[in-house]
Design a protein around this motif. Sequence first.
Motif, short mmCIF file in Angstrom:
data_model
loop_
_atom_site.label_atom_id
_atom_site.label_comp_id
_atom_site.label_asym_id
_atom_site.label_seq_id
_atom_site.Cartn_x
_atom_site.Cartn_y
_atom_site.Cartn_z
N LYS A 165 0.84 -1.20 0.00
CA LYS A 165 0.00 0.00 0.00
C LYS A 165 0.88 1.26 0.00
N LYS A 166 1.73 1.32 -1.02
CA LYS A 166 2.63 2.47 -1.14
C LYS A 166 1.87 3.67 -1.68
N GLY A 167 2.49 4.84 -1.55
CA GLY A 167 1.89 6.05 -2.10
C GLY A 167 2.02 6.08 -3.61
N LYS A 168 1.69 7.22 -4.20
CA LYS A 168 1.79 7.36 -5.65
C LYS A 168 2.88 8.35 -6.02
N GLU A 169 3.31 8.27 -7.26
CA GLU A 169 4.40 9.12 -7.74
C GLU A 169 3.89 10.54 -8.01
N ILE A 170 4.65 11.52 -7.54
CA ILE A 170 4.33 12.94 -7.74
C ILE A 170 5.44 13.53 -8.60
N PRO A 171 5.24 13.68 -9.92
CA PRO A 171 6.32 14.14 -10.80
C PRO A 171 6.43 15.66 -10.81
N LYS A 172 7.11 16.21 -9.81
CA LYS A 172 7.25 17.67 -9.72
C LYS A 172 8.47 18.01 -8.87
N PHE A 173 8.81 19.28 -8.88
CA PHE A 173 9.92 19.77 -8.06
C PHE A 173 9.36 20.28 -6.73
N LEU A 174 9.99 19.83 -5.64
CA LEU A 174 9.56 20.18 -4.29
C LEU A 174 10.66 20.94 -3.57
N ASP A 175 10.27 21.73 -2.59
CA ASP A 175 11.24 22.41 -1.73
C ASP A 175 11.37 21.74 -0.37
N ASP A 176 10.35 20.96 0.03
CA ASP A 176 10.33 20.29 1.32
C ASP A 176 10.08 18.80 1.10
N TYR A 177 11.00 17.96 1.58
CA TYR A 177 10.88 16.52 1.36
C TYR A 177 11.96 15.79 2.15
N THR A 178 11.87 14.45 2.16
CA THR A 178 12.96 13.60 2.65
C THR A 178 13.48 12.78 1.47
N LEU A 179 14.77 12.86 1.24
CA LEU A 179 15.39 12.11 0.15
C LEU A 179 16.17 10.95 0.76
N LEU A 180 15.95 9.75 0.23
CA LEU A 180 16.57 8.57 0.84
C LEU A 180 17.26 7.68 -0.17
N ASP A 181 18.16 6.87 0.34
CA ASP A 181 18.84 5.86 -0.45
C ASP A 181 19.28 4.75 0.50
N ILE A 182 19.08 3.51 0.08
CA ILE A 182 19.50 2.38 0.91
C ILE A 182 20.49 1.51 0.15
N GLU A 183 21.27 0.76 0.89
CA GLU A 183 22.14 -0.27 0.32
C GLU A 183 21.61 -1.63 0.78
N THR A 184 21.72 -2.62 -0.09
CA THR A 184 21.17 -3.94 0.20
C THR A 184 22.16 -5.04 -0.22
N THR A 185 21.84 -6.28 0.16
CA THR A 185 22.68 -7.41 -0.25
C THR A 185 22.29 -7.96 -1.61
N GLY A 186 21.23 -7.42 -2.22
CA GLY A 186 20.77 -7.89 -3.52
C GLY A 186 19.54 -7.13 -3.96
N LEU A 187 18.83 -7.69 -4.94
CA LEU A 187 17.72 -6.98 -5.58
C LEU A 187 16.35 -7.43 -5.11
N ARG A 188 16.26 -8.46 -4.25
CA ARG A 188 14.97 -9.08 -3.93
C ARG A 188 14.56 -8.81 -2.49
N PRO A 189 13.52 -7.99 -2.29
CA PRO A 189 13.10 -7.67 -0.92
C PRO A 189 12.69 -8.89 -0.10
#
Length: 318
Positions: free
Chosen positions: A21-45
């Motif tokens: 139940k993820k959110g939807k994509e908002i294709p726009k430029f924002l000034d307020d947000y949280t930007l994230l990136d994760i590292e994993t052991t592979g491609l399969r959650p």
Amino acid sequence: MSIFVKDGVLYVSGAQDKLRKKGKEIPKFLDDYTLLDIETTGLRPYKDRITELGAIKVRNNQIVDKYSNLTIYPKSNRVPKFITELNGITEEKIMTEGVPIKEAMSEFRNFIGDDIIVGYNVNFDLNFIYDAVEKLHLKQLSNDYVDVFRFARTYYPKERHNRLIDCMQRAGIAQVEQHRGLDDSIDTKKVYDDFREHFTEDLLEKMREQIKNVDLVNEKLTPQQLGMHNPIRNKNIVFSGHIHMDVDEAHNMIYNMNGQNQDSVDRATNYLIMGDHDFFRRDNEDLNKARELIKNGSRIKRLSESFFLSMLDDWARS
């Protein structure tokens, strides 16, 4: 009853509860947000682990806070050699510097809060984080998100590759990608800001048009609608067991996405899609036939209904 994609999100009557139940994509430029990136052991959650969580909190387009932690799991913390070669993360480093996954994920979920999430190819990260949050009984991750990768594909439509490092190099940001959560978060913001400077209103409109809105049951999809990552194309598919989707609609969907429906399993079958609770049964004729064919060299993939729908949802969001 119906199966369709609206604003890049898959909807499946009778089986919606099987999807994240993820959110939807908002294709726009924002000034307020949280930007994230994760590292994993592979491609399969469903099989691989998160090794590192990284994020920055942005207000008025300025970084005001940062989060970074390696994550320790209760059982194995082994890191594949190719991952260590990519980013330098080792099991020893995790055990020495890391935080238990429940503590780290709780902090990370609180850090994100209700912000719109920004990331590069961010649906990959969201799948891992969503599943971890659900498993640890934390607040569901249903935040809307911005995928900077979509900006890249729109701005560089003729380029073969549009990885984060490609955009960094083209914009003169850096020549090397660190493949570490916090570092890549900061670099992704720089790429996002570079697009902010160069995007026109026409490009923004073109990008918005790329978000999928399609009826999967009642119309044959065009190559443009299907895109390059259609998981159904040229696949021979059998549905078996207790499927929550309307099977007739599922058959129409397969046909409309350039796949082939089969009544029973044979050597040509690519996917056998089983009801979630039928996956390990011994009295299902299709499943038993698939097992025998696999023993004799056939490449039949047995997928649960939930896994199959997750594949479709990833395509819908691509």
